[in-house]
Design an enzyme around this catalytic site. Structure first.
Site, PDB file in Angstrom:
ATOM      1  N   ASN A   1      34.357   3.411 -21.180  1.00  0.00           N
ATOM      2  CA  ASN A   1      34.363   4.784 -21.684  1.00  0.00           C
ATOM      3  C   ASN A   1      35.821   5.207 -21.720  1.00  0.00           C
ATOM      4  O   ASN A   1      36.421   5.460 -20.686  1.00  0.00           O
ATOM      5  CB  ASN A   1      33.539   5.692 -20.758  1.00  0.00           C
ATOM      6  CG  ASN A   1      33.646   7.157 -21.153  1.00  0.00           C
ATOM      7  OD1 ASN A   1      34.190   7.487 -22.201  1.00  0.00           O
ATOM      8  ND2 ASN A   1      33.112   8.029 -20.296  1.00  0.00           N
TER       9      ASN A   1
ATOM     10  N   LYS B   1      37.061   7.874 -22.848  1.00  0.00           N
ATOM     11  CA  LYS B   1      37.256   9.323 -22.687  1.00  0.00           C
ATOM     12  C   LYS B   1      38.261   9.833 -23.742  1.00  0.00           C
ATOM     13  O   LYS B   1      38.278   9.313 -24.851  1.00  0.00           O
ATOM     14  CB  LYS B   1      37.672   9.646 -21.250  1.00  0.00           C
ATOM     15  CG  LYS B   1      36.706   9.004 -20.233  1.00  0.00           C
ATOM     16  CD  LYS B   1      36.835   9.519 -18.837  1.00  0.00           C
ATOM     17  CE  LYS B   1      35.807   8.836 -17.951  1.00  0.00           C
ATOM     18  NZ  LYS B   1      35.804   9.327 -16.570  1.00  0.00           N
TER      19      LYS B   1
ATOM     20  N   HIS C   1      27.389  12.556 -20.349  1.00  0.00           N
ATOM     21  CA  HIS C   1      28.371  12.232 -19.313  1.00  0.00           C
ATOM     22  C   HIS C   1      28.651  13.480 -18.470  1.00  0.00           C
ATOM     23  O   HIS C   1      28.631  14.604 -18.990  1.00  0.00           O
ATOM     24  CB  HIS C   1      29.664  11.724 -19.958  1.00  0.00           C
ATOM     25  CG  HIS C   1      30.610  11.134 -18.963  1.00  0.00           C
ATOM     26  ND1 HIS C   1      31.434  11.923 -18.183  1.00  0.00           N
ATOM     27  CD2 HIS C   1      30.834   9.856 -18.588  1.00  0.00           C
ATOM     28  CE1 HIS C   1      32.130  11.137 -17.374  1.00  0.00           C
ATOM     29  NE2 HIS C   1      31.786   9.880 -17.597  1.00  0.00           N
TER      30      HIS C   1
ATOM     31  N   GLU D   1      31.288  14.735 -17.459  1.00  0.00           N
ATOM     32  CA  GLU D   1      32.380  15.578 -17.971  1.00  0.00           C
ATOM     33  C   GLU D   1      31.887  16.479 -19.100  1.00  0.00           C
ATOM     34  O   GLU D   1      32.343  17.617 -19.235  1.00  0.00           O
ATOM     35  CB  GLU D   1      33.543  14.682 -18.421  1.00  0.00           C
ATOM     36  CG  GLU D   1      34.261  14.087 -17.212  1.00  0.00           C
ATOM     37  CD  GLU D   1      34.845  12.701 -17.438  1.00  0.00           C
ATOM     38  OE1 GLU D   1      35.004  12.275 -18.591  1.00  0.00           O
ATOM     39  OE2 GLU D   1      35.134  12.032 -16.420  1.00  0.00           O
TER      40      GLU D   1
ATOM     41  N   GLU E   1      26.298   7.529 -12.399  1.00  0.00           N
ATOM     42  CA  GLU E   1      27.699   7.791 -12.082  1.00  0.00           C
ATOM     43  C   GLU E   1      27.804   8.938 -11.081  1.00  0.00           C
ATOM     44  O   GLU E   1      27.743  10.121 -11.485  1.00  0.00           O
ATOM     45  CB  GLU E   1      28.462   8.182 -13.351  1.00  0.00           C
ATOM     46  CG  GLU E   1      28.442   7.110 -14.422  1.00  0.00           C
ATOM     47  CD  GLU E   1      29.612   7.250 -15.374  1.00  0.00           C
ATOM     48  OE1 GLU E   1      30.350   6.268 -15.502  1.00  0.00           O
ATOM     49  OE2 GLU E   1      29.812   8.322 -15.962  1.00  0.00           O
TER      50      GLU E   1
ATOM     51  N   GLY F   1      36.875   8.671 -11.411  1.00  0.00           N
ATOM     52  CA  GLY F   1      38.313   8.915 -11.519  1.00  0.00           C
ATOM     53  C   GLY F   1      38.989   9.205 -10.195  1.00  0.00           C
ATOM     54  O   GLY F   1      40.120   9.680 -10.151  1.00  0.00           O
TER      55      GLY F   1
ATOM     56  N   SER G   1      34.868   4.641 -10.723  1.00  0.00           N
ATOM     57  CA  SER G   1      35.939   3.850 -10.130  1.00  0.00           C
ATOM     58  C   SER G   1      35.634   2.348 -10.031  1.00  0.00           C
ATOM     59  O   SER G   1      36.087   1.691  -9.095  1.00  0.00           O
ATOM     60  CB  SER G   1      36.321   4.406  -8.755  1.00  0.00           C
ATOM     61  OG  SER G   1      36.786   5.740  -8.880  1.00  0.00           O
TER      62      SER G   1
HETATM   63  P1  13P Z   1      36.364   5.862 -13.782  1.00  0.00           P
HETATM   64  O1  13P Z   1      35.996   4.411 -13.906  1.00  0.00           O
HETATM   65  O2  13P Z   1      37.720   6.184 -14.306  1.00  0.00           O
HETATM   66  O3  13P Z   1      36.090   6.387 -12.415  1.00  0.00           O
HETATM   67  O4  13P Z   1      35.368   6.665 -14.766  1.00  0.00           O
HETATM   68  C1  13P Z   1      34.019   6.417 -14.683  1.00  0.00           C
HETATM   69  C2  13P Z   1      33.357   7.088 -15.814  1.00  0.00           C
HETATM   70  O5  13P Z   1      33.261   8.306 -15.877  1.00  0.00           O
HETATM   71  C3  13P Z   1      32.819   6.239 -16.882  1.00  0.00           C
HETATM   72  O6  13P Z   1      32.007   6.978 -17.738  1.00  0.00           O
END
Ligand code: 13P
Length: 250
Positions: A10, A12, A95, A97, A167, A173, A213
């Site tokens: 992803n 982002k 997601h 976010e 997740e 992150g 992560s």
């Molecule tokens: P990270 O791997 O950067 O923690 O992000 C995970 C994520 O949100 C994947 O959709």
């Protein structure tokens, strides 16, 4: 039949279209692994150039979001047939976010999931608890609710092809990866929930990813768990590390 692993990046809101092409070209030779379905979910503006760059490789290019209407006055949104027209087969839905910053709810997630299936796009349906919810001991209740609403009116045939990404928000992150036991526990609870909604066969076919992560060091143990069928990877999907994550079994 054992479930084929699916490992998705992803991206982002990272990489310009030209940077996206360069990254696909860089990662292409590193992510070859016929045991795994490999997906790069990229910003909408980079879907077409990334697809061109990925031609002839095992990489599928996916979207990070999609709207639940066919067309019309929805400024800034991307319609499902815009994705299928260029050959997109996967879309991330819900997601955390998007839920946090763009007001997505379990209900809009459900509408998007239904719309994706209607257009033959495989949704990667995200769920996950906050740190407060984990500390309150309501993780499983919360996730079950997210899953039940996301799958309202989804047929068993559709559900079998879906991908769910678990997740935990506190692991995204932050470098704070869930323990293998925590990740397996929730992924198993998700599979049990799918079995309750549908049946054993559907639960055995659906693929469940862990995200939060994921790194080249944590991937092998996570992906060896019985109910974890791969990962949804943020930060590490933008680096050569992603090749090692996809080749976790080599
Ligand atoms: P990270 O791997 O950067 O923690 O992000 C995970 C994520 O949100 C994947 O959709």
């Amino acid at each position: 039949m054992p479930r084929k692993k699916i490992i998705a990046g992803n991206w982002k809101m990272n990489k310009t279209p030209s940077e996206a092409v360069a990254l696909v070209n860089e990662l292409k030779p590193l992510v070859a692994n016929e045991d795994v379905d490999v997906v790069f979910c990229v910003p909408a503006i980079s879907i077409i150039p990334a697809m061109e760059a990925a031609k002839g490789s095992n990489i599928s290019i996916g979207a990070e979001n999609m709207y639940f209407q066919e067309s019309g006055a929805y400024t800034g949104e991307i319609a499902p047939n815009m994705l299928t027209d260029v050959g997109v087969k996967y879309v991330i839905i819900g997601h955390s976010e998007r839920r946090e910053y763009f007001a997505e709810t379990d209900e809009t997630v459900n509408k998007k999931v239904l719309k994706a299936f209607e257009h033959g796009i495989t949704p990667i349906i995200c769920c996950g608890e906050s740190l407060t919810q984990r500390e309150q001991g309501i993780t499983i209740d919360w996730i079950r609710q997210q899953i039940k609403i996301a799958f309202l009116d989804v047929t068993p045939e559709q559900a079998k092809t879906a991908v769910i990404a678990y997740e935990p928000i506190w692991a995204i992150g932050t470098g704070k990866v869930a323990t293998t036991a925590q990740a397996q526990e929730v992924c198993k609870a998700i599979r049990d929930c799918i079995e309750e909604i549908y049946d054993k066969d559907t639960a055995q076919q659906i693929r469940i990813q862990y995200g939060g992560s994921v790194s080249k060091d944590s991937a092998p143990e996570l992906f060896a768990q019985p109910d974890i069928d791969g990962g949804l990877v943020g930060g590490a999907s933008l680096k050569p590390d992603f090749g090692a994550i996809v080749n976790y079994n080599k």
